[in-house]
Design a protein around this motif. Structure first.
Motif: not given
Length: 253
Positions: A125-133, A138-140, A181-183, A238-239
């Motif tokens: 939830e927190a990572i989703a609110q950051t700006e993507a590269d 956004r994160g892993v 954008g989160i793996r 991923n996954g």
């Protein structure tokens, strides 16, 4: 994904796999928030770049407080989460004292599986609110299973259940969070030289090592940390659940 100038969360970060991973992330330029129980943090070494946060992963409010703390620096967005917190008691379903303690079973599931899911969900939830590269990342999040998820031994019903749940969580979590954008990946270690094993005899440890095909030794926590960093670095992972076990397949007992 770049680690430098980002924030990272590592649960179980005061010892064992978590401590090694926190140190490796800090050495790579991340500001690491190492979450652990207060009594564990009291024994933890001081490491540049690591902030210890007393957190019980089974307490959603404590997890949210820790994640909020790790998300305050806009210049170092939260990008990496590694779930290492867990316990591994042993008990048979039917033993000399009767049926497996159901409260113990529930505790193992709550810490190992539900605790990992809580951290995964709240940090996502927190990572989703950051700006993507520039690549939309956004994160892993890296969870920790065990080869016991596949080769559970006698007495590992609770532990194997919890770790099997982590393996089963990996792909749907990666699919759920792909749009942000989160793996999500999982590491399933074999027998690692952790503080838990330090309490057993050298002879017993040598017997465990002898069962590993190659290299015929126990894994080092730093090898787990290296794999975690490799997952962060490789954007196409991923996954997936990766076994880190020297080709070990556990016998029934």
């Amino acid at each position: 994904m770049q680690i430098q100038h980002t924030s990272a969360i590592v649960t179980g970060g005061a010892s064992g796999l978590g401590a090694a991973t926190a140190a490796a992330l800090a050495a790579s330029g991340a500001h690491v928030y190492a979450l652990d129980l207060a009594q564990g943090i009291e024994q933890a070494p001081e490491v540049d770049g690591i902030t210890y946060v007393a957190t019980d992963v089974t307490d959603e409010e404590q997890v949210r407080d820790a994640v909020n703390q790790a998300s305050t620096d806009m210049a170092a967005p939260l990008r990496v989460v590694v779930n290492c917190a867990g316990i591994g008691p042993s008990a048979r379903i039917l033993g000399r004292k009767g049926v497996h303690d159901l409260s113990l079973y529930r505790k193992v599931i709550e810490i190992n599986l539900i605790g990992s899911f809580t951290v995964l969900a709240v940090t996502a939830e927190a990572i989703a609110q950051t700006e993507a590269d520039e690549h939309g990342q956004r994160g892993v999040v890296i969870n920790t299973a065990s080869i016991a998820a596949y080769d559970g031994q006698v007495g590992q019903a609770a532990y194997s259940s919890s770790k099997g749940g982590i393996v089963g969580l990996t792909l749907p979590a990666a699919r759920d969070l792909a749009q942000y954008g989160i793996r999500v990946c999982t590491i399933a270690p074999g027998i690692v030289e952790t503080p838990m094993l330090a309490t057993v005899s050298e002879e017993f440890r040598a017997g465990l090592a002898a069962g590993v095909p190659f290299p015929q030794r126990l894994a080092a926590p730093t090898e787990y940390a290296k794999l975690a960093l490799a997952i962060v670095d490789n954007d196409y992972l991923n996954g997936e659940t990766i076994r880190l076990d020297g080709a070990l397949r556990m016998a029934p007992r």
